[in-house]
Design an enzyme around this catalytic site. Structure first.
Site, PDB file in Angstrom:
ATOM      1  N   TYR A 112      45.825  45.961  32.986  1.00 26.45           N
ATOM      2  CA  TYR A 112      44.584  45.693  33.713  1.00 26.45           C
ATOM      3  C   TYR A 112      44.680  46.295  35.103  1.00 26.45           C
ATOM      4  O   TYR A 112      45.677  46.117  35.801  1.00 26.45           O
ATOM      5  CB  TYR A 112      44.348  44.182  33.818  1.00 26.45           C
ATOM      6  CG  TYR A 112      43.117  43.802  34.620  1.00 26.45           C
ATOM      7  CD1 TYR A 112      41.840  44.109  34.148  1.00 26.45           C
ATOM      8  CD2 TYR A 112      43.227  43.126  35.829  1.00 26.45           C
ATOM      9  CE1 TYR A 112      40.703  43.754  34.883  1.00 26.45           C
ATOM     10  CE2 TYR A 112      42.099  42.767  36.561  1.00 26.45           C
ATOM     11  CZ  TYR A 112      40.850  43.083  36.088  1.00 26.45           C
ATOM     12  OH  TYR A 112      39.738  42.725  36.813  1.00 26.45           O
ATOM     13  N   ASP A 169      50.467  51.022  39.323  1.00 24.82           N
ATOM     14  CA  ASP A 169      49.637  49.915  39.789  1.00 24.82           C
ATOM     15  C   ASP A 169      50.564  48.730  40.056  1.00 24.82           C
ATOM     16  O   ASP A 169      50.985  48.030  39.136  1.00 24.82           O
ATOM     17  CB  ASP A 169      48.567  49.565  38.749  1.00 24.82           C
ATOM     18  CG  ASP A 169      47.649  48.444  39.235  1.00 24.82           C
ATOM     19  OD1 ASP A 169      47.917  47.884  40.319  1.00 24.82           O
ATOM     20  OD2 ASP A 169      46.670  48.133  38.528  1.00 24.82           O
ATOM     21  N   LYS A 182      47.113  41.587  46.351  1.00 21.88           N
ATOM     22  CA  LYS A 182      47.732  40.264  46.219  1.00 21.88           C
ATOM     23  C   LYS A 182      48.689  39.907  47.366  1.00 21.88           C
ATOM     24  O   LYS A 182      48.224  39.519  48.436  1.00 21.88           O
ATOM     25  CB  LYS A 182      48.364  40.136  44.828  1.00 21.88           C
ATOM     26  CG  LYS A 182      47.249  40.243  43.751  1.00 21.88           C
ATOM     27  CD  LYS A 182      47.625  39.918  42.343  1.00 21.88           C
ATOM     28  CE  LYS A 182      46.366  39.859  41.482  1.00 21.88           C
ATOM     29  NZ  LYS A 182      46.313  40.767  40.369  1.00 21.88           N
TER      30      LYS A 182
HETATM   31  C1  PLP Z   1      45.019  41.651  40.080  1.00 22.70           C
HETATM   32  C2  PLP Z   1      45.219  43.049  39.655  1.00 22.70           C
HETATM   33  C3  PLP Z   1      44.278  44.052  39.941  1.00 22.70           C
HETATM   34  C4  PLP Z   1      42.932  43.749  40.537  1.00 22.70           C
HETATM   35  O1  PLP Z   1      43.017  43.210  41.802  1.00 22.70           O
HETATM   36  P1  PLP Z   1      41.729  42.406  42.394  1.00 22.70           P
HETATM   37  O2  PLP Z   1      42.125  42.074  43.791  1.00 22.70           O
HETATM   38  O3  PLP Z   1      41.559  41.229  41.487  1.00 22.70           O
HETATM   39  O4  PLP Z   1      40.576  43.332  42.313  1.00 22.70           O
HETATM   40  C5  PLP Z   1      44.589  45.350  39.635  1.00 22.70           C
HETATM   41  N1  PLP Z   1      45.757  45.676  39.053  1.00 22.70           N
HETATM   42  C6  PLP Z   1      46.684  44.743  38.748  1.00 22.70           C
HETATM   43  C7  PLP Z   1      47.973  45.156  38.133  1.00 22.70           C
HETATM   44  C8  PLP Z   1      46.444  43.397  39.018  1.00 22.70           C
HETATM   45  O5  PLP Z   1      47.348  42.472  38.686  1.00 22.70           O
END
Ligand code: PLP
Length: 424
Positions: A144, A239, A267
Site C-alpha cells: 500500500y 516506500d 508517520k
Molecule cells: C501509511 C502508509 C502510506 C500512506 O500514508 P498516509 O499518511 O496515510 O497518506 C503510504 N505508504 C505506506 C507504506 C504506509 O504505511
C-alpha cells in the site's frame, strides 16, 4: 466491557461522515463491529469515551514509537505553537528536520517535506516519471502506498498483470501504466524488466511490507529489484512511510544495505502530526520545482507544529537509541504469541521486523499477498474481540501490523501474551 457511548457516537458519526469515519482503516470493518471512540491516550494506553483502558498496539498506525504524550514532543509542539502555527515561509526548523533525515538515511541527499504519506508517494512517482521521461510504474500486490490513483491497483497473483483499478473513480488510463507483480518473486521482477525495461520509470516497494500484515522482503528479492532497475535506467523507490525510523533509525534500507534512488517517509517523522517526505539522489531531487521543472507544492508543507514534533521525535530516537530494547520487547511478544497458539493448538505464524509485527492465523509462513489473504480471517476477528475485551487494542484487520513503543514494558508484553492465550 461497556461501549454504550461509543455506540451512540458511531450512530451519529455515520450521519455525518461516510461510514462514520475519516479513514476506512479505523472503522473495524475487517472484524465486523463498531469502532471504539478514543478520548485520550497516555504512554502505551488508550482511554475510550466509556472510560475503558486499553494497551495500545496500533500507535496511530505507526507514528507513536515513543508512546503517547511523550514530554519532549509535547514541549516542542507547545513551544512551536507559541511562535506561530503556520507562516508559509521558510523556517530554521525545516532545515533541522531535513538535516536529521539526511543524516539518518544516507541515500537521501535532498528531501522535500509534504503533509502525508500519500502525498509523498504521489510526488515521488511524478518525479520518477519526470526524471526518466517514461510512463510505467512497477508495484507489488499487497503493498500500500497511500490512495494515489496510479497506485490503487493490487491485482494479479503470479506473473505481471497490467493494472486494473481497485476503486471506482480510478480510470483505466490512470491504472494502465502500473504493472503489478507478486511480492518476493525474483523471477517476476526479471521477467517484467526484460519485457518492459525501456518504458519503466520506477519500481515502488515496501522493503518490509506493513500493509498486508508484516511481511519482510527477502534480501534476494530486494537486491534483484535494485539490479533490475539500475540496469534499465529506472528508479528504485523505497516506500518507508511505515518502516522509516521504525525498523531501524536509518529505516529498512539500513538493515538490508540497499541504496534506493528515492525514499518516501511519513508517520514517525511527524511524531503524530500530519507529515510526509520524499527524498533521495540530489540529481533527481533537483528536478523538483523551483530547482527543476517537476511541479510539487504545499501550503502547509513544513508546518511548524508537525516539524517540531518530528524533530523532537527523531532527536529522542537518535540520542536514546531504543532499537535494541524494542527488538527485545518485540521478540518477547512474538515468541509469547506463538507459544500461546501452540498451547491452544491454533496454527499461527508471526511476521516481524523490529517493533512491527503481525500474528497470522496460518500454518505456513507468509511471503506474499496470496498467502496473506488465505489466512483464517474469522479466527482473527474472534481473537481481536477477545483481546479488546481484555483491554488490548490491536489493529482491527488481519492485514495490518501491530507496533511496540518505548512506552510498553516487559510487564505489558507478558500481560498481552496471557490475554492472547485466553483469546485464541
Ligand atoms: C501509511 C502508509 C502510506 C500512506 O500514508 P498516509 O499518511 O496515510 O497518506 C503510504 N505508504 C505506506 C507504506 C504506509 O504505511
Amino acid at each position: 466491557m461497556n461501549h454504550e457511548k461509543s455506540h451512540k457516537a458511531f450512530e451519529r458519526a455515520r450521519q455525518l461522515m461516510p461510514g462514520g469515519v475519516n479513514s476506512p482503516a479505523r472503522a473495524f470493518g475487517g472484524v465486523g463491529g463498531e469502532p471504539v471512540f478514543i478520548d485520550r491516550a497516555e504512554g502505551a494506553h488508550l482511554f475510550d469515551i466509556d472510560g475503558n483502558r486499553y494497551l495500545d498496539y496500533v500507535g496511530s498506525w505507526g507514528p507513536m514509537i515513543l508512546g503517547h504524550g511523550h514530554p519532549g514532543v509535547i514541549a516542542a509542539i507547545d513551544a512551536a505553537l507559541r511562535r506561530g502555527a503556520s507562516f508559509g515561509a521558510p523556517t530554521l526548523a525545516e532545515n533541522q528536520l531535513a538535516e536529521l533525515i539526511i543524516e539518518a538515511v544516507p541515500s537521501i541527499e535532498r528531501v522535500r517535506l509534504v503533509n502525508s504519506g500519500t502525498e509523498a508517494t504521489m510526488s515521488a512517482v511524478r518525479l520518477a516519471r519526470g526524471f526518466t521521461g517514461r510512463p510505467k510504474i512497477v508495484k507489488f500486490a499487497g503493498n500500500y502506498h497511500g490512495h494515489v490513483d496510479s497506485l490503487l491497483v493490487a491485482a494479479g497473483s503470479s506473473a505481471a498483470t497490467l493494472g486494473a483499478p481497485d476503486s471506482p473513480g480510478v480510470t483505466e488510463a490512470a491504472a494502465r501504466d502500473t504493472l503489478v507483480l507478486r511480492y518476493n518473486d525474483v523471477d517476476a521482477v526479471q521477467a517484467v524488466f526484460a519485457q518492459h525495461g525501456s518504458t519503466i520509470a520506477a519500481a515502488i516497494v515496501e522493503p518490509v511490507v506493513g500493509n498486508m500484515g508484516c511481511v519482510p522482503g527477502s534480501l534476494e528479492f530486494l537486491n534483484a529489484l535494485r539490479q533490475a532497475t539500475a540496469r534499465c535506467g529506472a528508479l528504485l523507490i523505497f516506500d518507508e512511510v511505515m518502516t522509516g525510523f521504525r525498523v531501524a533509525y536509518g529505516g529498512a534500507q539500513s538493515r538490508v544495505g540497499i541504496r534506493p534512488d528515492l525514499t518516501t517517509l511519513g508517520k514517525i517523522i511527524g511524531g503524530g502530526l500530519p507529515v510526509g517526505a520524499y527524498g533521495g539522489r540530489a540529481d533527481v531531487m533537483d528536478r523538483v520545482l523551483p530547482a527543476g521543472k517537476v511541479f510539487q507544492a504545499g501550503t502547509l508543507s513544513g508546518n511548524p507544529l508537525a516539524t517540531a514534533a518530528g524533530i523532537a521525535t527523531l532527536t529522542t530516537l537518535r540520542d536514546t537509541d531504543p532499537y535494541p530494547w524494542l527488538e527485545q520487547l518485540s521478540d518477547r511478544l512474538a515468541r509469547g504469541l506463538l507459544a500461546a497458539g501452540q498451547r491452544r493448538g491454533v496454527a499461527c505464524r508471526v511476521g516481524r521486523c523490529g517493533s512491527m509485527m503481525t500474528l497470522f492465523f496460518s500454518d505456513r509462513s507468509i511471503t506474499n499477498w496470496d498467502e496473506a489473504s488465505a489466512c483464517d480471517r474469522r479466527r482473527f476477528a474472534t481473537f481481536f474481540w477477545n483481546m479488546l475485551d481484555r483491554g488490548v487494542y490491536l489493529p482491527c484487520s488481519p492485514f495490518e501490523a501491530m507496533f511496540v513503543s518505548t512506552a510498553h514494558t516487559s510487564e505489558d508484553i507478558d500481560a498481552t501474551v496471557a490475554a492472547a492465550a485466553e483469546s485464541m
